[in-house]
Each structure stands twice: as structure tokens, then as C-alpha cells.
Design a protein around this motif. Sequence first.
Motif, mmCIF file in Angstrom:
data_model
loop_
_atom_site.group_PDB
_atom_site.id
_atom_site.type_symbol
_atom_site.label_atom_id
_atom_site.label_comp_id
_atom_site.label_asym_id
_atom_site.label_seq_id
_atom_site.Cartn_x
_atom_site.Cartn_y
_atom_site.Cartn_z
ATOM 1 N N GLU A 11 30.052 102.283 37.955
ATOM 2 C CA GLU A 11 30.714 102.091 36.666
ATOM 3 C C GLU A 11 31.090 100.630 36.503
ATOM 4 O O GLU A 11 31.750 100.057 37.377
ATOM 5 N N ILE A 12 30.668 100.046 35.394
ATOM 6 C CA ILE A 12 30.962 98.643 35.113
ATOM 7 C C ILE A 12 31.741 98.555 33.805
ATOM 8 O O ILE A 12 31.191 98.840 32.734
ATOM 9 N N PRO A 13 33.026 98.186 33.879
ATOM 10 C CA PRO A 13 33.779 97.970 32.645
ATOM 11 C C PRO A 13 33.188 96.777 31.890
ATOM 12 O O PRO A 13 32.982 95.707 32.469
ATOM 13 N N VAL A 14 32.892 96.979 30.631
ATOM 14 C CA VAL A 14 32.309 95.914 29.808
ATOM 15 C C VAL A 14 33.460 95.184 29.124
ATOM 16 O O VAL A 14 34.035 95.672 28.158
ATOM 17 N N THR A 15 33.789 94.021 29.662
ATOM 18 C CA THR A 15 34.891 93.217 29.127
ATOM 19 C C THR A 15 34.341 92.023 28.354
ATOM 20 O O THR A 15 33.177 91.635 28.523
ATOM 21 N N ARG A 16 35.178 91.429 27.539
ATOM 22 C CA ARG A 16 34.784 90.194 26.842
ATOM 23 C C ARG A 16 34.432 89.114 27.859
ATOM 24 O O ARG A 16 33.468 88.385 27.681
ATOM 25 N N THR A 17 35.237 89.044 28.909
ATOM 26 C CA THR A 17 34.995 88.036 29.936
ATOM 27 C C THR A 17 33.626 88.223 30.574
ATOM 28 O O THR A 17 32.884 87.249 30.762
ATOM 29 N N LEU A 18 33.250 89.446 30.899
ATOM 30 C CA LEU A 18 31.937 89.714 31.493
ATOM 31 C C LEU A 18 30.815 89.303 30.538
ATOM 32 O O LEU A 18 29.842 88.654 30.944
ATOM 33 N N ILE A 19 30.949 89.665 29.278
ATOM 34 C CA ILE A 19 29.915 89.338 28.288
ATOM 35 C C ILE A 19 29.764 87.824 28.137
ATOM 36 O O ILE A 19 28.654 87.286 28.203
ATOM 37 N N VAL A 20 30.888 87.120 27.953
ATOM 38 C CA VAL A 20 30.840 85.672 27.739
ATOM 39 C C VAL A 20 30.394 84.955 29.010
ATOM 40 O O VAL A 20 29.536 84.062 28.965
ATOM 41 N N ALA A 21 30.936 85.349 30.158
ATOM 42 C CA ALA A 21 30.568 84.699 31.414
ATOM 43 C C ALA A 21 29.086 84.894 31.722
ATOM 44 O O ALA A 21 28.414 83.959 32.176
ATOM 45 N N GLY A 22 28.563 86.092 31.466
ATOM 46 C CA GLY A 22 27.142 86.347 31.688
ATOM 47 C C GLY A 22 26.270 85.498 30.778
ATOM 48 O O GLY A 22 25.228 84.981 31.207
ATOM 49 N N ALA A 23 26.685 85.352 29.540
ATOM 50 C CA ALA A 23 25.920 84.527 28.598
ATOM 51 C C ALA A 23 25.937 83.058 29.028
ATOM 52 O O ALA A 23 24.896 82.391 29.032
ATOM 53 N N ILE A 24 27.096 82.566 29.422
ATOM 54 C CA ILE A 24 27.199 81.168 29.865
ATOM 55 C C ILE A 24 26.382 80.961 31.142
ATOM 56 O O ILE A 24 25.629 79.993 31.254
ATOM 57 N N ALA A 25 26.523 81.871 32.100
ATOM 58 C CA ALA A 25 25.809 81.729 33.379
ATOM 59 C C ALA A 25 24.298 81.719 33.190
ATOM 60 O O ALA A 25 23.575 81.057 33.939
ATOM 61 N N SER A 26 23.820 82.437 32.190
ATOM 62 C CA SER A 26 22.378 82.495 31.942
ATOM 63 C C SER A 26 21.942 81.498 30.853
ATOM 64 O O SER A 26 20.808 81.555 30.384
ATOM 65 N N ARG A 27 22.864 80.635 30.464
ATOM 66 C CA ARG A 27 22.595 79.587 29.462
ATOM 67 C C ARG A 27 22.131 80.149 28.127
ATOM 68 O O ARG A 27 21.298 79.567 27.443
ATOM 69 N N ASP A 28 22.680 81.295 27.784
ATOM 70 C CA ASP A 28 22.368 81.920 26.498
ATOM 71 C C ASP A 28 23.561 81.677 25.577
ATOM 72 O O ASP A 28 24.554 82.390 25.632
ATOM 73 N N PRO A 45 29.326 94.843 15.133
ATOM 74 C CA PRO A 45 30.773 95.059 15.074
ATOM 75 C C PRO A 45 31.558 94.136 16.005
ATOM 76 O O PRO A 45 32.768 93.977 15.846
ATOM 77 N N ASP A 46 30.890 93.503 16.971
ATOM 78 C CA ASP A 46 31.567 92.648 17.948
ATOM 79 C C ASP A 46 30.498 91.886 18.729
ATOM 80 O O ASP A 46 29.302 92.092 18.511
ATOM 81 N N ILE A 47 30.943 91.037 19.668
ATOM 82 C CA ILE A 47 29.986 90.395 20.561
ATOM 83 C C ILE A 47 29.338 91.468 21.429
ATOM 84 O O ILE A 47 29.868 92.572 21.558
ATOM 85 N N PHE A 48 28.180 91.161 22.006
ATOM 86 C CA PHE A 48 27.506 92.142 22.863
ATOM 87 C C PHE A 48 26.808 91.448 24.019
ATOM 88 O O PHE A 48 26.485 90.259 23.952
ATOM 89 N N MET A 49 26.578 92.200 25.082
ATOM 90 C CA MET A 49 25.983 91.687 26.312
ATOM 91 C C MET A 49 24.527 91.282 26.094
ATOM 92 O O MET A 49 23.789 91.967 25.393
ATOM 93 N N ASN A 50 24.118 90.177 26.744
ATOM 94 C CA ASN A 50 22.724 89.749 26.642
ATOM 95 C C ASN A 50 21.869 90.421 27.720
ATOM 96 O O ASN A 50 22.382 90.977 28.695
ATOM 97 N N ILE A 51 20.557 90.364 27.545
ATOM 98 C CA ILE A 51 19.642 91.038 28.448
ATOM 99 C C ILE A 51 19.664 90.432 29.855
ATOM 100 O O ILE A 51 19.477 91.140 30.843
ATOM 101 N N LEU A 52 19.919 89.135 29.947
ATOM 102 C CA LEU A 52 19.940 88.501 31.268
ATOM 103 C C LEU A 52 21.112 88.998 32.110
ATOM 104 O O LEU A 52 20.983 89.186 33.324
#
Length: 131
Positions: A11-28, A45-52
Amino acid sequence: MNVGDTLAPLEIPVTRTLIVAGAIASRDYQDVHHDASLAREKGSPDIFMNILTTNGLVGRYITDRLGPGTVLRKVAIRLGAPNYPGDTMVLTGTVAAVDGDRAEIRVLGANSLGHHVTGTVVVTVTAEVAA
């Protein structure tokens, strides 16, 4: 490891921090992954996680479940329902094929909207992990 074996879910809680950090880490730097107002302007409706980020989480899931002797050889995923902040993604896996030290795992990641990610991961594992 045998065909039909299942991996324990993650189980992975989908947080704003996870979404933004993942996008930054993958340069998206697409605004839909860090700016809620601009994401809404574009129909989300809100920001969303990227495929990377999803790809990385799938890889983590497999290596966490199969152990340090696991080498990812191929990750092939397809996105479905978006991962929005405040949701939880549950990753599950089933062994689809085994050939010596090589295995193919079917992976599914689901959230409250449905299937976020589906795909297969091909790995090689050491004899100690496969036993």
C-alpha cells in the motif's frame, strides 16, 4: 518461485509530496504534476502522479518483494486511472512465467478510481531468492 505465486501487496499513500518529488526527481516539470490550479485549468481535479514515478514504484515493489538478488530486466507498464493526492495505490503481483533464474511478474496497481497501472516485469533472481 512458481507460476501462480502471488506477491504480498504494497500500500502506497499517494501524497502531494510523493507526486511532486517524483516529478522533480524524474525531471518532469509539467505543471499538472505540481500546480493544482493549472492542473484544474487543464481539466484535472488536482495534480496527478507521472508515469516515471509509477514506473519507479513498480520496480521498488518487485525488488522489495523478491529481495536484493533481484535484477529488473524489463518493465512494461500502462497507465489507467490517475493517482491523485489523498488516495492509496495498492500494488499486487502474480508470477506469470518462470524459466530458470528468469521470471515474469504481472503487476497491478489499483486506487479508488480503478486500475492505475497494469503491466509485466521480467526479472532474474539468485537461487537463494527463488528458493
